[in-house]
Design a protein around this motif. Structure first.
Motif, PDB file in Angstrom:
ATOM      1  N   TYR A 169     -49.815 -50.832 -95.773  1.00 13.06           N
ATOM      2  CA  TYR A 169     -49.580 -49.483 -96.266  1.00 13.06           C
ATOM      3  C   TYR A 169     -50.871 -48.673 -96.279  1.00 13.06           C
ATOM      4  O   TYR A 169     -51.973 -49.221 -96.397  1.00 13.06           O
ATOM      5  CB  TYR A 169     -48.973 -49.517 -97.682  1.00 13.06           C
ATOM      6  CG  TYR A 169     -49.880 -50.113 -98.743  1.00 13.06           C
ATOM      7  CD1 TYR A 169     -50.702 -49.297 -99.524  1.00 13.06           C
ATOM      8  CD2 TYR A 169     -49.920 -51.487 -98.973  1.00 13.06           C
ATOM      9  CE1 TYR A 169     -51.534 -49.831-100.500  1.00 13.06           C
ATOM     10  CE2 TYR A 169     -50.746 -52.022 -99.942  1.00 13.06           C
ATOM     11  CZ  TYR A 169     -51.551 -51.190-100.701  1.00 13.06           C
ATOM     12  OH  TYR A 169     -52.394 -51.729-101.660  1.00 13.06           O
ATOM     13  N   MET A 229     -43.140 -47.608-102.595  1.00 11.12           N
ATOM     14  CA  MET A 229     -42.207 -47.724-101.477  1.00 11.12           C
ATOM     15  C   MET A 229     -40.772 -47.714-102.006  1.00 11.12           C
ATOM     16  O   MET A 229     -40.522 -47.982-103.179  1.00 11.12           O
ATOM     17  CB  MET A 229     -42.436 -49.036-100.712  1.00 11.12           C
ATOM     18  CG  MET A 229     -43.791 -49.153-100.056  1.00 11.12           C
ATOM     19  SD  MET A 229     -44.073 -47.870 -98.816  1.00 11.12           S
ATOM     20  CE  MET A 229     -45.726 -48.321 -98.274  1.00 11.12           C
ATOM     21  N   ASN A 271     -49.409 -44.385 -99.465  1.00 12.28           N
ATOM     22  CA  ASN A 271     -48.425 -43.576 -98.747  1.00 12.28           C
ATOM     23  C   ASN A 271     -47.777 -44.397 -97.632  1.00 12.28           C
ATOM     24  O   ASN A 271     -47.263 -45.475 -97.924  1.00 12.28           O
ATOM     25  CB  ASN A 271     -48.965 -42.203 -98.304  1.00 12.28           C
ATOM     26  CG  ASN A 271     -50.182 -42.220 -97.422  1.00 12.28           C
ATOM     27  OD1 ASN A 271     -51.233 -42.722 -97.803  1.00 12.28           O
ATOM     28  ND2 ASN A 271     -50.061 -41.641 -96.248  1.00 12.28           N
ATOM     29  N   TRP A 291     -41.596 -44.477 -97.612  1.00 12.54           N
ATOM     30  CA  TRP A 291     -42.509 -44.060 -98.677  1.00 12.54           C
ATOM     31  C   TRP A 291     -41.706 -43.235 -99.672  1.00 12.54           C
ATOM     32  O   TRP A 291     -41.118 -42.218 -99.322  1.00 12.54           O
ATOM     33  CB  TRP A 291     -43.650 -43.255 -98.061  1.00 12.54           C
ATOM     34  CG  TRP A 291     -44.568 -42.589 -99.043  1.00 12.54           C
ATOM     35  CD1 TRP A 291     -44.836 -42.978-100.318  1.00 12.54           C
ATOM     36  CD2 TRP A 291     -45.337 -41.406 -98.822  1.00 12.54           C
ATOM     37  NE1 TRP A 291     -45.730 -42.111-100.903  1.00 12.54           N
ATOM     38  CE2 TRP A 291     -46.057 -41.142-100.006  1.00 12.54           C
ATOM     39  CE3 TRP A 291     -45.496 -40.552 -97.735  1.00 12.54           C
ATOM     40  CZ2 TRP A 291     -46.914 -40.051-100.124  1.00 12.54           C
ATOM     41  CZ3 TRP A 291     -46.348 -39.470 -97.847  1.00 12.54           C
ATOM     42  CH2 TRP A 291     -47.050 -39.226 -99.036  1.00 12.54           C
TER      43      TRP A 291
END
Length: 484
Positions: free
Chosen positions: A58, A321, A42, A299
């Protein structure tokens, strides 16, 4: 590194090895987007250029495709196109982050890379504690946690997270997304001379502050920066009710533009504008690179919203992403444009210089497949609706009478329902579409508006077609995009 830290890292690496084959054979694995090697990805974290490389951390749960105790995964790139996956940067192994190394940011200082993140702690009754934590690296690869640098101040609930750090003048500043005790969202500012001792300056923006009234119960992932002479605050408010064509997703991501007075600790700003009009876009983060560009990555997902229905789950992974986007301030609005480095992916160019679109849908040789960049430019004022039909699964439509752009798709939940998202647009001049195996990003009028979404067409559906309700003349170009 503690024994628990080593054990957690090894478990994560074992999970990647265990499910590597399942992930690799998924037909919806993306060609040129950043994805998790396995599990759930996410929020982008710690996005920065350090020692000549772009680093993108991330939020990562390697053990399953839903949310849990998060690690910081780590990619780097020299060109924003080709990304290398590295060892885990942070693992939830200490008393202050045992239930997750939550989102945060990075800053370079004295040739070292500093990470700031939220340590999440929960007890057996699911009561939450949050701590703002610092970690340091000499090489951008191995990080040493230095411990808690900010505890929860009075006046806020434990929903207090996502520190974004920067330097202004002689001081360091850090902004945090928060929930006040009256259950309203806030963006809270801190100041430091040394990155370790932080003074709480208070909220600079929030619900019932300035022009934003009933504006959400929690603000996540704030990012305050200067762009073309103005101060922009990006944040992700939770709890907005839908209003016409706006705020249609479960949570939103957008910005306000104004002027930050660091001496008076005051931020005067305008109204909230959504950054992306699509279905999946959240928690964006920006950085400035050595070229002076303000670059954003978001995201390409949405928290808690039908995540269990994504077809990639059966292959043990979920989410990605967005492509990197350069931000520009134009006429009081943020424009987003794909970074020019993405042109390195182009191959098999085709161009159709003067096309008459009619009610009969037309396909064109060379404009088909799973990974494409498509550019459409109008050659005259558009008076009739223009429609692009994508892989028998999604449509982009401009309605000049209603002055609306629409992206619709077949729902991945039931495979039948048609879902729609809209934005207002006075006149269409161009569209740039980045199509990947299971995603689409649409840049309208050089990035004046953007739509991002996950899509899951059948593999055999490769065609793209163009039509208009009357007669409209356009130029169309396309490139096949290589896998990164």
């Amino acid at each position: 590194m503690s024994n628990l830290d080593q054990q957690l890292r090894q478990r994560a690496y074992d999970e990647v090895k265990k499910h590597r084959r399942e992930v690799e054979v998924d037909p919806y694995r993306l060609a040129y987007h950043v994805m998790p090697p396995v599990g759930l990805l996410n929020d982008p974290n710690g996005f920065i250029q350090f020692n000549g490389a772009y680093h993108l951390f991330y939020q990562w749960n390697p053990f399953k495709t839903d949310h849990g105790a998060k690690f910081w995964g780590h990619y780097s790139s020299r060109d924003l196109v080709h990304w290398e996956h590295h060892e885990i940067a942070l693992a939830p192994s200490d008393w202050f982050d045992k239930n997750g190394c939550y989102s945060g940011s990075a800053i370079e200082h004295e040739n070292k890379l500093y990470l700031f993140y939220t340590g999440n702690v929960k007890d057996e009754a699911n009561n939450r504690e949050t701590y703002q934590v610092m970690a340091v690296s000499d090489d951008g690869q191995q990080f040493e946690k230095k411990g808690v640098v900010i505890n929860l101040p009075e006046g806020y609930t434990p929903h207090f997270r996502d520190p974004k750090v920067w330097k202004h003048g002689e001081h360091f500043y850090l902004i945090i997304g928060a929930q006040a005790e009256d259950l309203t969202g806030k963006a809270v500012l801190f100041c430091s001379d040394n990155l370790q001792e932080w003074e709480h300056l208070g909220p600079i923006a929030g619900a019932h502050m300035g022009p934003l009234n009933d504006f959400g119960y929690m603000w996540e992932c704030p990012d305050l920066f200067e762009l073309d002479g103005q101060d922009v605050l990006i944040f992700s408010p939770q709890g907005l009710e839908p209003s016409g064509i706006y705020y249609q997703n479960l949570y939103q991501a957008g910005y306000v533009i104004g002027k930050m007075d660091y001496e008076k600790v005051q931020y005067e700003h305008g109204l909230f504008i959504e950054l992306d009009r699509g279905f999946e876009f959240y928690a964006p983060q920006t950085t400035v690179d050595e070229k002076g560009r303000r670059i954003l990555i978001g995201w390409l997902g949405m928290p808690e919203e039908r995540e269990d229905a994504h077809p990639t789950i059966e292959h043990k992974w979920i989410h990605s992403m967005t492509i990197p986007r350069q931000l520009k301030g134009i006429n009081g609005k943020i424009y987003q444009q794909p970074v020019t480095e993405l042109q390195e992916l182009r191959t098999n160019h085709c161009a159709y210089e003067n096309v008459e679109l009619t009610t009969k849908a037309q396909g064109f040789e060379g404009i088909e497949g799973e990974a494409l960049e498509i550019y459409l430019e109008t050659l005259e004022t558009v008076t009739q609706p223009i429609k692009i039909h994508i892989r028998n699964h999604a449509n982009i439509v401009y309605h000049p009478t209603d002055k609306l752009v629409k992206l619709d798709r077949i729902s991945y939940v039931d495979g039948k329902t048609v879902e729609e998202r809209f934005c207002h647009l006075q006149q269409l001049t161009n569209l740039r579409i980045y199509l990947d195996t299971s995603s689409i990003e649409v840049f309208v009028n050089d990035g004046e508006e953007v739509f991002s979404a996950r899509i899951y067409p059948k593999q055999e559906d490769q065609g793209i077609s163009f039509a208009a309700d009357g007669s409209e003349r356009v130029k169309i170009e396309a490139w096949t995009l290589k896998s990164r």
